[in-house]
Motif scaffolding. Structure first.
Motif, short mmCIF file in Angstrom:
data_model
loop_
_atom_site.label_atom_id
_atom_site.label_comp_id
_atom_site.label_asym_id
_atom_site.label_seq_id
_atom_site.Cartn_x
_atom_site.Cartn_y
_atom_site.Cartn_z
N ALA A 1 0.82 -1.22 0.00
CA ALA A 1 0.00 0.00 0.00
C ALA A 1 0.85 1.27 0.00
O ALA A 1 0.52 2.25 -0.67
CB ALA A 1 -0.93 0.00 1.21
N ASP A 2 1.97 1.27 0.75
CA ASP A 2 2.78 2.49 0.80
C ASP A 2 3.44 2.78 -0.55
O ASP A 2 3.62 3.94 -0.93
CB ASP A 2 3.82 2.40 1.91
CG ASP A 2 4.76 1.20 1.76
OD1 ASP A 2 4.42 0.26 1.01
OD2 ASP A 2 5.81 1.19 2.41
N THR A 3 3.77 1.71 -1.29
CA THR A 3 4.34 1.90 -2.63
C THR A 3 3.28 2.45 -3.58
O THR A 3 3.55 3.36 -4.37
CB THR A 3 4.90 0.58 -3.18
OG1 THR A 3 5.93 0.11 -2.30
CG2 THR A 3 5.49 0.77 -4.57
N ARG A 4 2.07 1.91 -3.50
CA ARG A 4 0.98 2.41 -4.36
C ARG A 4 0.70 3.88 -4.07
O ARG A 4 0.50 4.68 -4.99
CB ARG A 4 -0.28 1.58 -4.16
CG ARG A 4 -0.13 0.11 -4.52
CD ARG A 4 -1.47 -0.57 -4.70
NE ARG A 4 -2.33 -0.49 -3.55
CZ ARG A 4 -2.35 -1.36 -2.55
NH1 ARG A 4 -1.50 -2.39 -2.56
NH2 ARG A 4 -3.18 -1.22 -1.54
N GLU A 5 0.72 4.23 -2.80
CA GLU A 5 0.46 5.62 -2.42
C GLU A 5 1.57 6.53 -2.94
O GLU A 5 1.32 7.64 -3.41
CB GLU A 5 0.36 5.73 -0.90
CG GLU A 5 0.16 7.15 -0.39
CD GLU A 5 -1.08 7.83 -0.97
OE1 GLU A 5 -1.03 9.06 -1.17
OE2 GLU A 5 -2.09 7.12 -1.23
N ALA A 6 2.82 6.06 -2.87
CA ALA A 6 3.95 6.85 -3.36
C ALA A 6 3.85 7.05 -4.87
O ALA A 6 4.18 8.13 -5.39
CB ALA A 6 5.27 6.18 -3.00
N ILE A 7 3.40 6.02 -5.59
CA ILE A 7 3.26 6.14 -7.04
C ILE A 7 2.21 7.18 -7.39
O ILE A 7 2.44 8.08 -8.20
CB ILE A 7 2.90 4.77 -7.65
CG1 ILE A 7 4.08 3.81 -7.53
CG2 ILE A 7 2.49 4.92 -9.12
CD1 ILE A 7 3.75 2.37 -7.90
N LYS A 8 1.05 7.07 -6.77
CA LYS A 8 -0.05 7.99 -7.10
C LYS A 8 0.12 9.37 -6.48
O LYS A 8 -0.38 10.36 -7.01
CB LYS A 8 -1.37 7.36 -6.63
CG LYS A 8 -1.76 6.12 -7.42
CD LYS A 8 -3.10 5.55 -6.98
CE LYS A 8 -3.02 4.90 -5.61
NZ LYS A 8 -4.28 4.20 -5.25
N GLY A 9 0.84 9.44 -5.35
CA GLY A 9 0.96 10.71 -4.63
C GLY A 9 2.20 11.51 -4.97
O GLY A 9 2.42 12.57 -4.37
N GLY A 10 3.03 11.04 -5.89
CA GLY A 10 4.21 11.81 -6.27
C GLY A 10 5.42 11.55 -5.42
O GLY A 10 6.36 12.36 -5.38
#
Length: 557
Positions: free
Chosen positions: A450-459
């Motif tokens: 989840a933290d990787t997905r958030e980093a991808i979408k959140g910049g």
């Protein structure tokens, strides 16, 4: 029970290696340190160096961290044993060594400069436990080198090392009276106080000073000032005040730390992708050499598999083809990926075959990475494209079938289930018969954490490297679309077109369809971006620092 095993306490004492892990860069570990780590039964490491050393430890090693008493597994096969709270590091080392194990005690920097290592060595000596010392790069020496601050030059000078936490008034007086270089180990919020001590002791307020935090890592940051201006410099940079002011720093005082010199000698922080978090949507095995190249540019690669490789649904076709290799059915075998090499190798091992089964067969590889996988298997390819590393490049160099020189007209082509027909059609046009065999299937990988997905979408990532159209489709499918501040780099026009179809702005494209050319193109983009910021008088920032609120939420440098 001991912290390692329930072996008898009557067994022979073990052996302890006191190992210097250096100031932070894993590449600064010595060869002797790596050798000791591969032989260790028990690894006892301070939290700040555990990640540096554990990657070199053997499978099954017991990792003990006294910061939070208890054992943690270095990998899925490591020993994990609950232990009672222990008083200090010395007890931890001694309990492990008494059980007859080979113990590695890793400390930051160099053991000779560690506050407590000497006491632990004396404890070993008093109990007759053999020990050795493997020196490491001390932070007081390694960090200035990475900051572009030589401690001595042709003019020569005294070099004094001071630990501000324990320095006496006499110490400050002596270094203040000297005109040599002073290397001060302190904390970020105590730098100004240390500078004040030196001024009080006789150093001029305009003496140059450099301050480096997180030295030798990709979080490194260096500020240039003078003894009199350092407090204001850190305040203007909004570094202080900070709740993280207790972070350790290395400060170098003297003319060799002047800003004008650092502009020329700052080789580490001036790397084109310094500190960039770069998303590499490939498996760890596929991305290894690419990630190494990105690290050489100062980047922090983060591998995220977008596809998973599975065996073919019907293995009979592959089995017949491998048997045909042995019976002389083929003149050539062509490998178009590392996964194809792996699939054939696994089938060979299943049948008890090895690289000798390729005797008399010509072998082609689509590119250098595939060629290296073959060489690791014991097979040197006869044909690797001299130009473009692709199916088209392979066809450019592939010889036409000649019935006089080619006793057999058939090519074995083990490939993925979704491979294009370019190579097959080209070989047929050259007069060859082709056995196009599904050696493996590619399926979409599971979503990343989840933290990787958030980093991808959140910049949170500075750049992403797309090496094929499928990596674009699969990454967006399993993790979402990269943020618009993220630099998008594509391996070629087809991949770029797919990225644009998914609403992405393509910033970088490789001049040739090669993953290494792609990484080099990204580095050139980063260098131009850095040069433009410096020319405009702006601070050099990473792309991810442009997103809303990034400066407020970013991790400490």
């Amino acid at each position: 029970m001991s912290p390692t095993t329930a072996e008898s306490t009557a067994c022979a004492p073990g052996h302890v290696t006191f190992l210097g892990a250096g100031p932070g860069d894993p590449g600064l570990l010595t060869l002797r340190a790596v050798e000791a780590l591969t032989r260790a039964d028990v690894l006892i490491a301070e939290p700040e160096v555990l990640d540096v050393v554990r990657t070199h430890a053997r499978s099954g090693v017991t990792v003990l961290d006294a910061d939070t008493p208890g054992l943690t597994a270095a990998d899925e096969t490591s020993t994990a044993v609950a232990v009672p709270a222990l008083r200090d590091w010395a007890n931890l080392v001694m309990q492990a060594a008494r059980s007859g194990k080979r113990v590695v005690r890793a400390v930051s920097g160099d053991p000779g400069l560690d506050t407590y290592a000497a006491e632990e060595m004396l404890a070993c000596a008093s109990e007759g436990i053999d020990f050795e010392v493997v020196p490491g790069v001390a932070a007081a020496v390694g960090v200035p080198a990475y900051a572009g601050v030589p401690l001595r030059d042709a003019q020569g000078a005294d070099v004094r090392f001071v630990d501000a936490r324990t320095a006496s008034d006499r110490c400050w007086t002596e270094v203040g009276a000297s005109d040599g270089t002073v290397v001060v180990s302190t904390t970020l919020d105590a730098v100004a106080a240390a500078a004040g001590e030196l001024v009080t002791a006789g150093r001029k307020p305009d003496t140059p000073l450099s301050v480096t935090v997180a030295g030798t890592t990709t979080r490194q940051k260096t500020w240039s000032a003078t003894l009199g201006t350092i407090a204001q410099t850190l305040k203007q940079a909004k570094v202080l005040p900070s709740p993280e002011g207790n972070r350790p720093v290395i400060a170098v005082v003297g003319e060799r730390s002047a800003a004008a010199r650092r502009d020329q000698l700052s080789w580490f922080e001036s790397k084109p992708l310094f500190g960039w978090r770069v998303l590499v949507p490939r498996t760890k095995e596929q991305a290894e050499s690419l990630s190494d190249q990105l690290r050489s540019y100062g980047a922090v690669p983060h591998e995220v598999p977008t596809i998973a490789v599975e065996p073919p649904r019907t293995p009979q076709q592959m089995e017949r083809a491998v048997k045909g290799l042995v019976t002389g059915r083929y003149e050539w075998i062509a490998f178009t990926s590392v996964n194809a090499v792996k699939a054939v190798r696994e089938k060979f091992e299943e049948y008890g075959l090895d690289a000798r089964a390729f005797a008399g067969i010509k072998v082609a590889a689509v590119g250098e990475q595939t060629a290296q996988a073959l060489i690791a298997f014991g097979v040197k390819p006869d044909l690797v494209p001299s130009g473009e590393q692709s199916a088209a490049g392979l066809l450019e160099d592939w010889p036409p079938y000649d019935p006089v020189f080619d006793p057999i007209d058939r090519v074995f082509l083990p490939r993925a289930d979704i491979a294009t027909e370019t190579l097959v059609a080209g070989l047929i046009e050259l007069g060859w018969e082709v056995d196009d065999v599904t050696a493996y299937r590619t399926v979409r990988a599971s979503p990343p954490p989840a933290d990787t997905r958030e980093a991808i979408k959140g910049g949170g990532f500075d750049a992403v490297l797309f090496t094929s159209s499928s990596t674009v489709r699969n990454l967006v499918g399993i993790a979402g679309k990269p943020h618009n501040v993220t630099v998008i780099a594509c391996i070629g026009p087809a991949t770029a077109k797919t990225a644009e179809e998914h609403g992405l702005r393509v910033d970088v494209m490789a001049p040739e369809p090669s993953v290494h050319k792609l990484a080099a193109a990204l580095a050139e983009f980063g260098a131009r971006r850095r040069d433009a910021a410096i020319e405009a008088g702006d601070p050099v920032t990473r792309p991810s620092e442009r997103r809303p609120g990034a400066r407020r939420r970013r991790a400490a440098p």
